[in-house]
Design a protein around this motif. Structure first.
Motif, PDB file in Angstrom:
ATOM      1  N   GLN A  29       0.837  -1.186   0.000  1.00  0.00           N
ATOM      2  CA  GLN A  29       0.000   0.000   0.000  1.00  0.00           C
ATOM      3  C   GLN A  29       0.884   1.252   0.000  1.00  0.00           C
ATOM      4  OE1 GLN A  29      -3.415   0.044  -0.322  1.00  0.00           O
ATOM      5  NE2 GLN A  29      -3.056  -2.145  -0.693  1.00  0.00           N
ATOM      6  N   ILE A  30       0.520   2.229  -0.820  1.00  0.00           N
ATOM      7  CA  ILE A  30       1.370   3.411  -1.019  1.00  0.00           C
ATOM      8  C   ILE A  30       1.729   4.074   0.301  1.00  0.00           C
ATOM      9  CG2 ILE A  30       1.413   5.739  -2.000  1.00  0.00           C
ATOM     10  CD1 ILE A  30      -0.304   4.700  -4.298  1.00  0.00           C
ATOM     11  N   TYR A  31       0.767   4.172   1.200  1.00  0.00           N
ATOM     12  CA  TYR A  31       0.995   4.947   2.423  1.00  0.00           C
ATOM     13  C   TYR A  31       1.373   4.087   3.625  1.00  0.00           C
ATOM     14  CZ  TYR A  31      -0.949   8.432  -0.611  1.00  0.00           C
ATOM     15  OH  TYR A  31      -1.151   9.263  -1.685  1.00  0.00           O
ATOM     16  N   ASP A  32       1.646   2.799   3.375  1.00  0.00           N
ATOM     17  CA  ASP A  32       2.168   1.936   4.434  1.00  0.00           C
ATOM     18  C   ASP A  32       3.681   1.807   4.365  1.00  0.00           C
ATOM     19  OD1 ASP A  32      -0.263   1.411   5.592  1.00  0.00           O
ATOM     20  OD2 ASP A  32      -0.648  -0.377   4.378  1.00  0.00           O
ATOM     21  N   TYR A  33       4.250   2.026   3.186  1.00  0.00           N
ATOM     22  CA  TYR A  33       5.688   1.813   3.016  1.00  0.00           C
ATOM     23  C   TYR A  33       6.490   2.876   3.776  1.00  0.00           C
ATOM     24  CZ  TYR A  33      10.304   1.630   0.884  1.00  0.00           C
ATOM     25  OH  TYR A  33      11.663   1.550   0.688  1.00  0.00           O
ATOM     26  N   PHE A  42       5.763   7.843   1.764  1.00  0.00           N
ATOM     27  CA  PHE A  42       5.239   8.665   0.669  1.00  0.00           C
ATOM     28  C   PHE A  42       4.195   9.639   1.198  1.00  0.00           C
ATOM     29  CE2 PHE A  42       3.039   9.335  -3.456  1.00  0.00           C
ATOM     30  CZ  PHE A  42       4.142   9.531  -4.269  1.00  0.00           C
ATOM     31  N   THR A  43       4.270  10.905   0.788  1.00  0.00           N
ATOM     32  CA  THR A  43       3.368  11.923   1.322  1.00  0.00           C
ATOM     33  C   THR A  43       2.567  12.655   0.254  1.00  0.00           C
ATOM     34  OG1 THR A  43       5.141  13.579   1.288  1.00  0.00           O
ATOM     35  CG2 THR A  43       4.844  12.327   3.324  1.00  0.00           C
ATOM     36  N   TYR A  44       2.731  12.287  -1.023  1.00  0.00           N
ATOM     37  CA  TYR A  44       2.036  12.998  -2.100  1.00  0.00           C
ATOM     38  C   TYR A  44       0.737  12.276  -2.462  1.00  0.00           C
ATOM     39  CZ  TYR A  44       6.519  15.392  -2.768  1.00  0.00           C
ATOM     40  OH  TYR A  44       7.657  16.128  -2.579  1.00  0.00           O
ATOM     41  N   PRO A  45      -0.159  12.926  -3.220  1.00  0.00           N
ATOM     42  CA  PRO A  45      -1.397  12.263  -3.654  1.00  0.00           C
ATOM     43  C   PRO A  45      -1.101  11.061  -4.544  1.00  0.00           C
ATOM     44  CG  PRO A  45      -1.556  14.649  -3.943  1.00  0.00           C
ATOM     45  CD  PRO A  45      -0.126  14.362  -3.606  1.00  0.00           C
ATOM     46  N   PRO A  46      -2.056  10.143  -4.673  1.00  0.00           N
ATOM     47  CA  PRO A  46      -1.847   8.955  -5.511  1.00  0.00           C
ATOM     48  C   PRO A  46      -1.491   9.277  -6.963  1.00  0.00           C
ATOM     49  CG  PRO A  46      -3.720   8.619  -4.088  1.00  0.00           C
ATOM     50  CD  PRO A  46      -3.317  10.053  -3.897  1.00  0.00           C
ATOM     51  N   PHE A  47      -1.979  10.396  -7.500  1.00  0.00           N
ATOM     52  CA  PHE A  47      -1.623  10.748  -8.876  1.00  0.00           C
ATOM     53  C   PHE A  47      -0.117  10.901  -9.017  1.00  0.00           C
ATOM     54  CE2 PHE A  47      -0.787  14.006 -12.159  1.00  0.00           C
ATOM     55  CZ  PHE A  47      -1.254  13.310 -13.267  1.00  0.00           C
ATOM     56  N   VAL A 138      -0.063  16.772  -8.432  1.00  0.00           N
ATOM     57  CA  VAL A 138       1.089  16.052  -7.899  1.00  0.00           C
ATOM     58  C   VAL A 138       1.384  16.474  -6.466  1.00  0.00           C
ATOM     59  CG1 VAL A 138       3.592  15.711  -8.139  1.00  0.00           C
ATOM     60  CG2 VAL A 138       2.114  15.671 -10.157  1.00  0.00           C
ATOM     61  N   LYS A 139       1.209  17.775  -6.183  1.00  0.00           N
ATOM     62  CA  LYS A 139       1.520  18.320  -4.861  1.00  0.00           C
ATOM     63  C   LYS A 139       0.583  19.480  -4.601  1.00  0.00           C
ATOM     64  CE  LYS A 139       5.444  19.823  -2.082  1.00  0.00           C
ATOM     65  NZ  LYS A 139       6.919  19.923  -2.029  1.00  0.00           N
ATOM     66  N   ARG A 182      -7.579   6.614   1.410  1.00  0.00           N
ATOM     67  CA  ARG A 182      -6.777   6.820   2.617  1.00  0.00           C
ATOM     68  C   ARG A 182      -6.105   8.184   2.599  1.00  0.00           C
ATOM     69  NH1 ARG A 182      -1.972   2.888   4.994  1.00  0.00           N
ATOM     70  NH2 ARG A 182      -1.299   4.323   6.644  1.00  0.00           N
ATOM     71  N   TYR A 183      -5.581   8.598   1.441  1.00  0.00           N
ATOM     72  CA  TYR A 183      -4.867   9.875   1.391  1.00  0.00           C
ATOM     73  C   TYR A 183      -5.809  11.034   1.709  1.00  0.00           C
ATOM     74  CZ  TYR A 183      -2.239  13.887  -0.226  1.00  0.00           C
ATOM     75  OH  TYR A 183      -1.610  15.104  -0.277  1.00  0.00           O
TER      76      TYR A 183
END
Length: 337
Positions: A29-33, A42-47, A138-139, A182-183
């Motif tokens: 998961q993007i925000y678990d790593y 990782f702190t940016y949006p999924p895009f 992106v940000k 989640r984000y």
């Protein structure tokens, strides 16, 4: 200067690279790593993660080279747009000496390419707003430039930027629904994910309050943000040209963001160019704030006052860039009234 790219050890790039590879190759998961041995993820949006998918196709060393090449290309574009006609050697040296630029390269950061995207919308053209919209997807920091377009009566460009940002965010939600949920519901609001707000690298108004022990944070910080945005809106409406409006917007964005690390201060580049301040340039090359890296400043005594002023030096400079008067400059092919 040859050694500078290695100073920060590509830290942020390794976070991006590890996140994308864990997501693609190991169904993570993007925000678990978290980067091994650190609390950072990782702190940016999924895009933004979708834009970084090529990292899953190449070795890490190649990813470093690609990030360096992207930052170099963005730097060339920025110099051509901001200081046309300057001797290239002079422009490159002055640019490369700036601490936010050095850190952007050595961390493998994305802010220089995002600033380049924003400046593609400096003057009206058929696709005005696309660059700002993509950068905002992106940000979140570049989203304030949509407000700048509205305040300078470029409503069509503002509409395009908003539409592009929403479409890109929608694409992120469609292709990564779980991480998107989640984000936007939790990770976005958890500022602790990006690090300690009191860390001296956080050169925002929120960082100033955090280093003072958060006096009046729940009330004072929102009031300061509103005050900065009011000044920004007033000044942008009266800006003599688009470059000045963008310069003021970059300064305001750095002040109101909860976290503005030193490398984020590349958003001050348009204002720095317009200000033509040798003292300001030396300050942003100096790494002055790091003298207080291990010593949180406070008020008692002369040392406390000096520490408070010095540890927040980039904040005071950003405030000055927001408040100073700018003259209208002769138009170049890269500017517009």
């Amino acid at each position: 200067m040859v050694t500078v790219p290695f100073y920060r050890g590509w830290f942020d790039l390794y976070v991006y690279y590890g996140t994308i590879n864990d997501w693609v190759r190991h169904s993570g998961q993007i925000y678990d790593y978290l980067l091994p041995g650190t609390p950072y993820g990782f702190t940016y949006p999924p895009f933004a993660a979708l834009c970084m998918l090529p990292d899953a196709l190449v070795p890490r060393g190649v990813a470093v080279g690609l990030a360096f090449a992207l930052n170099t290309a963005a730097s060339v574009y920025l110099l051509r747009r901001l200081v046309p006609g300057w001797p290239p050697v002079v422009a490159v040296c002055l640019f490369a000496m700036l601490e936010p630029v050095r850190d952007s390269f050595s961390l493998g950061q994305v802010n220089l390419p995002l600033l380049a995207l924003v400046l593609t919308d400096l003057r009206p053209h058929r696709f005005s707003g696309v660059g700002i919209g993509l950068a905002a997807a992106v940000k979140l920091t570049p989203a304030l430039f949509i407000g700048s377009l509205l305040l300078t009566r470029r409503r069509r460009a503002a509409g395009t930027a908003t539409g592009v940002a929403l479409a890109a965010t929608g694409a992120g939600w469609l292709l990564a629904p779980g991480p998107s949920r989640r984000y936007w519901t939790s990770a976005l609001w958890d500022t602790g994910r990006v690090g300690d707000p009191a860390y001296v690298s956080n050169q925002s108004l929120r960082g100033v309050l955090a280093r003072l022990g958060d006096p009046g944070h729940p009330v004072l910080w929102p009031l300061l943000v509103l005050a900065v945005l009011a000044v920004w809106a007033h000044r942008v409406r009266r800006a003599p040209d688009q470059l000045t409006a963008f310069a003021l917007t970059g300064a305001a964005a750095c002040l109101v963001s909860p976290v503005t690390w030193v490398h984020h201060l590349v958003w001050l580049l348009p204002a720095l160019v317009l200000a033509r301040s040798a003292v300001g340039h030396v300050l942003l090359c100096s790494s002055l704030v790091w003298l207080w890296r291990f010593d949180a400043p406070g008020w008692p005594g002369v040392a406390g006052v000096v520490g408070f002023l010095g540890a927040n030096a980039y904040v005071w400079f950003t405030l000055w860039l927001l408040l100073r008067r700018y003259r209208a400059r002769p138009l170049t092919p890269h500017q517009t009234p």
